[in-house]
Design an enzyme around this catalytic site. Structure first.
Site, mmCIF file in Angstrom:
data_model
loop_
_atom_site.group_PDB
_atom_site.id
_atom_site.type_symbol
_atom_site.label_atom_id
_atom_site.label_comp_id
_atom_site.label_asym_id
_atom_site.label_seq_id
_atom_site.Cartn_x
_atom_site.Cartn_y
_atom_site.Cartn_z
ATOM 1 N N GLU A 18 0.856 -1.187 0.000
ATOM 2 C CA GLU A 18 0.000 0.000 0.000
ATOM 3 C C GLU A 18 0.887 1.231 0.000
ATOM 4 O OE1 GLU A 18 -3.709 -0.002 2.062
ATOM 5 O OE2 GLU A 18 -3.183 1.884 3.073
ATOM 6 N N ALA A 127 -19.547 2.006 5.332
ATOM 7 C CA ALA A 127 -18.807 1.264 4.318
ATOM 8 C C ALA A 127 -19.649 0.135 3.734
ATOM 9 C CB ALA A 127 -17.516 0.717 4.910
ATOM 10 N N HIS A 156 -12.351 -1.023 15.558
ATOM 11 C CA HIS A 156 -12.385 0.368 15.116
ATOM 12 C C HIS A 156 -12.612 1.259 16.330
ATOM 13 C CE1 HIS A 156 -13.822 4.050 13.132
ATOM 14 N NE2 HIS A 156 -13.211 3.593 12.052
ATOM 15 N N GLN A 183 -6.321 -3.637 9.694
ATOM 16 C CA GLN A 183 -5.520 -2.543 10.201
ATOM 17 C C GLN A 183 -4.185 -3.114 10.670
ATOM 18 O OE1 GLN A 183 -4.380 0.400 10.427
ATOM 19 N NE2 GLN A 183 -6.104 1.437 11.410
#
Length: 291
Positions: A18, A127, A156, A183
């Site tokens: 990424e 989302a 989250h 994450q």
């Protein structure tokens, strides 16, 4: 090629990357040249981030440059934040014209000063809604995208608890997500527990661990504040003992990441996703050691 097909057809784990388009001071050629040394390790795709209302180098420019230079699959991020449904369909049209078949669907961040996320009129609030909208999208040629979503082994930061957060992840998968990228984390036990809980909740798509090499002392405070994650005590104490020795801290972070990746590979993960965040040297060393 669609990421879901790469995952189902790969005989062994592979790396993916990424990258963050820079704000300023770097040309697209310079950015691509930083990525080039990592290509020898066979990453299957590169995610290209996008941030709400920023002035970074164009995401589409970066995607196009990577495709032209390396012929690699790219996965642009698509956000609920700041976009209407029509805006997102326009993005999908543009990516289709570029030959892109994959996207990562994210809600995105609140505006500064907002206590909770508020979509723009005609936009998506969650989302899962975005995933559903992308899944329902059809271009004139019948384009269908492979959709990735984010998962949070430490939950989250807005979720009241991990169970609720996994229920929200299940909604994204039920809406049409093909795979999950987590994450970043520094304790593999958190990832293994998260995967187990997801499977118990009926989430059966691939769950790819997201990894970042620790690289500097200020990340002891910056990473927990930015990503709402824990730094394991063994790692934080070793970094603290290194004091001002930047090279030693860099090597500590590198060795920790290599240890993480080797353990993940021994547990049969489908792939490992590397968050480069503008630093590719240490990621290259990890790839050399593990792939």
């Amino acid at each position: 090629m669609k990421i879901c097909d790469i995952l189902s057809g790969s005989a062994k784990p592979f790396p993916s990357l990424e990258i963050v388009p820079p704000l300023n001071g770097m040309t697209v050629d310079e950015l691509v040249s930083r990525v080039e040394p990592l290509m020898e390790f066979g990453p299957k795709y590169v995610n290209v981030t996008r941030h709400r209302d920023d002035l970074r180098m164009s995401q589409k420019t970066v995607c196009g440059a990577l495709m032209d230079r390396f012929g690699i699959n790219v996965v642009p991020h698509i956000l609920c934040a700041g976009a209407t449904g029509d805006d997102i369909r326009g993005e999908l049209d543009a990516f289709k014209e570029m030959g892109i078949e994959n996207v990562l669907a994210l809600r995105g961040d609140c505006l500064s000063g907002e206590k909770r996320f508020v979509p723009v009129p005609g936009g998506y609030a969650h989302a899962s809604d975005l995933v559903r909208g992308i899944r329902e999208y059809r271009s004139s040629e019948g384009t269908v995208y492979s959709i990735g979503v984010a998962g949070y082994p430490e939950k989250h930061f807005e979720a009241p608890n991990l169970r609720t957060d996994i229920e929200n992840l299940r909604k994204k998968v039920d809406a049409g997500a093909d795979y999950v990228i987590t994450q970043l984390f520094f304790d593999n036990a958190l990832y293994y527990s998260f995967v187990d809980k997801c499977r118990q909740a009926g989430i059966d798509v691939p769950i790819i661990p997201g990894i970042k090499p620790f690289s500097s002392a200020n990340q002891l405070n910056l990473l927990p504040q930015t990503f709402s994650i824990d730094i394991p005590y063994d790692l934080s104490s070793e970094v603290t003992r290194a004091g001002e020795d930047r090279e030693r801290i860099y090597r500590i972070g590198l060795e920790w990441c290599i240890m993480q990746c080797r353990d993940l590979l021994s547990h049969g993960v489908p792939a490992i996703h590397f968050y480069t965040m503008g630093r590719t040297g240490n990621v290259g060393e990890v790839l050399k050691a593990c792939f």
